[in-house]
Design a protein around this motif. Sequence first.
Motif, PDB file in Angstrom:
ATOM      1  N   ALA A  15       0.848  -1.195   0.000  1.00 31.41           N
ATOM      2  CA  ALA A  15       0.000   0.000   0.000  1.00 31.41           C
ATOM      3  C   ALA A  15       0.884   1.244   0.000  1.00 31.41           C
ATOM      4  CB  ALA A  15      -0.908   0.025   1.226  1.00 31.41           C
ATOM      5  N   ASP A  16       0.382   2.293  -0.591  1.00 29.69           N
ATOM      6  CA  ASP A  16       1.092   3.572  -0.602  1.00 29.69           C
ATOM      7  C   ASP A  16       0.959   4.194   0.786  1.00 29.69           C
ATOM      8  OD1 ASP A  16       1.988   6.199  -0.921  1.00 29.69           O
ATOM      9  OD2 ASP A  16       1.074   6.401  -2.897  1.00 29.69           O
ATOM     10  N   ARG A  18       0.975   7.099   1.590  1.00 24.48           N
ATOM     11  CA  ARG A  18       0.186   8.335   1.518  1.00 24.48           C
ATOM     12  C   ARG A  18      -1.299   8.067   1.295  1.00 24.48           C
ATOM     13  NH1 ARG A  18       4.181  10.437  -2.956  1.00 24.48           N
ATOM     14  NH2 ARG A  18       3.683   8.308  -3.504  1.00 24.48           N
ATOM     15  N   ASP A  19      -1.698   6.814   1.295  1.00 21.26           N
ATOM     16  CA  ASP A  19      -3.102   6.445   1.083  1.00 21.26           C
ATOM     17  C   ASP A  19      -3.979   7.153   2.116  1.00 21.26           C
ATOM     18  OD1 ASP A  19      -5.625   4.910   1.360  1.00 21.26           O
ATOM     19  OD2 ASP A  19      -4.674   3.574  -0.095  1.00 21.26           O
ATOM     20  N   ALA A  20      -5.075   7.699   1.657  1.00 13.52           N
ATOM     21  CA  ALA A  20      -5.978   8.463   2.536  1.00 13.52           C
ATOM     22  C   ALA A  20      -6.509   7.629   3.692  1.00 13.52           C
ATOM     23  CB  ALA A  20      -7.134   9.025   1.717  1.00 13.52           C
ATOM     24  N   ARG A  21      -6.590   6.323   3.508  1.00 15.64           N
ATOM     25  CA  ARG A  21      -7.110   5.458   4.574  1.00 15.64           C
ATOM     26  C   ARG A  21      -6.133   5.321   5.739  1.00 15.64           C
ATOM     27  NH1 ARG A  21      -8.604   0.830   0.402  1.00 15.64           N
ATOM     28  NH2 ARG A  21      -6.652   1.694  -0.405  1.00 15.64           N
TER      29      ARG A  21
END
Length: 101
Positions: A15-16, A18-21
Motif C-alpha cells: 500500500a502507498d 500516503r493512502d488516505a485510509r
Amino acid sequence: MAYALCTQAVIRAEADPRDARLVKAWRLMNGLWDPQARMWNEPGASDKRATFRAAHYTVSVYQEALDRLASAWARTPTLATTSVHRSSSRASNWPPGTRSC
C-alpha cells in the motif's frame, strides 16, 4: 502497539503510505510524540507515558514508510530526475497530517 503494527503490515502489503485510509493512523502516531521526553507515548495509557516500546514500533513504521516511498521514487524515472527544489517541497508533505515548518 497495534496502531503501528497494522500500519506497517499495510505498507508491507504494497500500500502507498500516503493512502488516505492511513491518515488517521499517521495522525495518531504524530499526536503521541512527547517533545519533553523526546519519545512517543503509549496510546490509551491513563497517564500517557513515553516508552521504548512505543518509540520502537512507531519509528519502525515510519522507517518502513520512508523506505517504501524512496524505492517508489527511485523506480520512477521522471521523479528521480526532478530538481532538488521540487523534491524538497514534496518531502514537506510527509508524513500525512502534518504541516511543514
